[in-house]
Enzyme design. Structure first.
Site, short mmCIF file in Angstrom:
data_model
loop_
_atom_site.label_atom_id
_atom_site.label_comp_id
_atom_site.label_asym_id
_atom_site.label_seq_id
_atom_site.Cartn_x
_atom_site.Cartn_y
_atom_site.Cartn_z
N GLU A 84 0.84 -1.25 0.06
CA GLU A 84 0.01 0.16 0.05
C GLU A 84 0.85 1.47 0.28
OE1 GLU A 84 -3.94 -1.62 2.12
OE2 GLU A 84 -2.50 -0.78 3.30
N CYS A 97 3.24 8.50 0.89
CA CYS A 97 3.68 7.64 1.99
C CYS A 97 4.06 6.30 1.30
CB CYS A 97 2.72 7.45 3.35
SG CYS A 97 3.38 6.31 4.49
N CYS A 104 6.35 -6.45 7.63
CA CYS A 104 7.74 -6.30 8.37
C CYS A 104 8.02 -7.09 9.53
CB CYS A 104 7.05 -4.83 9.08
SG CYS A 104 8.79 -3.95 9.73
N CYS A 108 6.48 -4.50 16.07
CA CYS A 108 5.93 -3.52 17.00
C CYS A 108 4.57 -3.68 17.28
CB CYS A 108 6.11 -2.21 16.37
SG CYS A 108 7.86 -1.75 15.96
N CYS A 111 1.35 -1.74 15.40
CA CYS A 111 1.52 -1.66 14.02
C CYS A 111 0.76 -2.90 13.33
CB CYS A 111 2.94 -1.59 13.65
SG CYS A 111 2.87 -1.44 11.89
N CYS A 327 -1.58 6.00 9.68
CA CYS A 327 -0.16 5.35 10.31
C CYS A 327 -0.49 4.06 10.85
CB CYS A 327 0.42 6.36 11.27
SG CYS A 327 1.21 7.61 10.41
N1 SAH Z 1 9.24 0.81 10.20
C1 SAH Z 1 9.42 2.56 10.17
C2 SAH Z 1 8.55 3.16 9.01
C3 SAH Z 1 7.01 2.54 9.12
S1 SAH Z 1 6.20 3.13 10.50
C4 SAH Z 1 9.32 3.04 11.48
O1 SAH Z 1 9.13 2.34 12.35
O2 SAH Z 1 9.19 4.45 11.50
C5 SAH Z 1 5.83 4.61 10.22
C6 SAH Z 1 5.27 5.54 11.45
O3 SAH Z 1 3.87 4.95 11.94
C7 SAH Z 1 5.99 5.01 12.74
O4 SAH Z 1 6.55 6.46 13.42
C8 SAH Z 1 5.17 4.05 13.54
O5 SAH Z 1 5.81 4.02 14.71
C9 SAH Z 1 3.89 4.68 13.04
N2 SAH Z 1 2.69 3.86 13.67
C10 SAH Z 1 2.87 2.60 13.33
N3 SAH Z 1 1.70 1.90 13.73
C11 SAH Z 1 0.71 2.92 13.89
C12 SAH Z 1 -0.40 3.01 14.50
N4 SAH Z 1 -1.06 2.10 14.60
N5 SAH Z 1 -1.13 4.29 15.02
C13 SAH Z 1 -0.18 5.47 14.72
N6 SAH Z 1 1.17 5.41 14.35
C14 SAH Z 1 1.63 4.06 13.84
#
Ligand code: SAH
Length: 338
Positions: A84, A97, A104, A108, A111, A327
């Site tokens: 996406e 974006c 991944c 986390c 996410c 995000c």
């Molecule tokens: N792997 C990289 C880039 C992808 S995530 C990273 O970790 O930065 C991009 C951003 O979205 C990151 O700051 C991540 O923490 C945030 N993010 C991930 N899941 C989210 C969620 N459910 N709500 C809001 N932000 C989120």
């Protein structure tokens, strides 16, 4: 391909080197989708290229458009995997974006992409292809102005392909995009962060922090066990950040988890020695997650403490929530089964 590589191809075909830049101009500036259209190339060279290489756009399977103008593209790759990308218009900016991996491996907790696990790395052509696919979906008069690697995947875990992509994006023979308009967001892979800024000077770095203690950060972002907070922040302090530029730290606001006044105070202390700014992100929920976003009042109180401590702190408004384009909501696996 880079200009050096195309020059080699051209030389192997017995043609002059300047043909390489002509080909790349067709590809990047004119968006050619076939070698046949490159009419100022000798016919023999066109035939040579056609038999050995492919040029073209990725296929977009679905485009959803949110009420706020955000567009989410589901892009289908040659092997059936899907990724996406999201177009986010805001004032004069139009940000793309971009994804760097299918899924991944960073796991986390907050996410959605993490739930897929890592399927595979994207190739540079698949990463760059997202820009071409997005351009097709722009409204009249719209132009992409900013590029953020905040989609699916951990860009620094796909390092060689990321560098190749950034080289193509920023070179004058390629897409000619200023590195200042590009942000690479990472969960904090320290050695790759250091290499990135050495190899692509001027590119913006965003670091996903989310917690002020190792205990909590290791729970939210398990990579913290390998690259703990103190090492991460020490590395950030030593990065060659351009004058008048700062590292952006991202902090997802999770109710009752990392959003207390004490958290804000600790954050202030941690970031004080750095040239930093912080972006507070409302947590965007997704199916199967048990976390909750902090109420706006809590986010604003948190922001106020940071601002009082002279830290630039912005709140990222969630865009495209209604189409699960915000995000952390990118999750393409469900579509591959269909
Ligand atoms: N792997 C990289 C880039 C992808 S995530 C990273 O970790 O930065 C991009 C951003 O979205 C990151 O700051 C991540 O923490 C945030 N993010 C991930 N899941 C989210 C969620 N459910 N709500 C809001 N932000 C989120």
């Amino acid at each position: 391909m880079t200009v050096d590589e195309v020059e080699q191809v051209v030389a192997d075909a017995g043609e002059r080197r300047f043909r390489a830049r002509q080909i790349l101009h067709w590809a990047h500036a004119r968006g050619a989708e076939s070698f046949d259209t490159m009419l100022d190339l000798p016919a023999a060279l066109r035939a040579h290229l056609k038999h050995r290489f492919t040029i073209g756009m990725p296929a977009t399977s679905v485009v959803s458009r949110a009420a706020d103008g955000t567009r989410k593209l589901l892009i289908r790759l040659a092997d059936g995997e899907e990724i996406e990308s999201v177009i986010i218009p805001a004032d004069k900016r139009v940000t793309l974006c971009m994804s760097s991996q299918v899924g991944c491996a960073m796991a986390c907790e907050f996410c959605a992409t993490a739930r897929m696990g890592l399927h595979r790395n994207l190739t540079a052509s698949e990463i760059v292809g997202q820009i071409f696919a997005a351009r097709r979906e722009l409204d009249r008069g719209e132009e992409l102005t900013n590029f953020v690697f905040m989609g699916m995947g951990e860009p620094l875990a796909n390092y060689p392909r990321l560098i190749r992509t950034l080289t193509i994006m920023t070179s004058e023979w390629g897409m000619n995009i200023s590195p200042r308009r590009i942000t690479v967001s990472t969960v904090g892979l320290i050695p790759a962060m250091e290499r990135l800024l050495a190899e692509i000077p001027g590119v913006n770095l965003a670091v996903s922090l989310h917690a002020t203690t190792n205990e909590l950060r290791s729970r939210l972002a398990p990579i913290n066990q390998r690259y703990p907070l103190e090492d991460l922040l020490a590395a950030c302090r030593n990065l060659p950040i351009k004058r008048r530029s700062r590292i952006m730290f991202e902090y997802v606001m999770l109710a009752g988890v990392n959003d207390s006044i004490a958290d804000a105070r600790r954050l202030l202390k941690l970031l004080a020695p750095l040239r930093a700014k912080i972006n507070l992100i409302f947590y965007n929920p997704f199916e199967g997650s048990t976390l909750n976003t902090s109420p706006r009042a809590a986010v604003e109180a948190f922001q106020a403490i940071l601002k009082n401590g002279n830290l630039t702190a912005t709140i990222r408004e969630s865009r495209g929530l209604d189409i699960a384009a915000a995000c952390g909501q990118l999750y393409a696996e469900q579509h591959t089964a269909a």
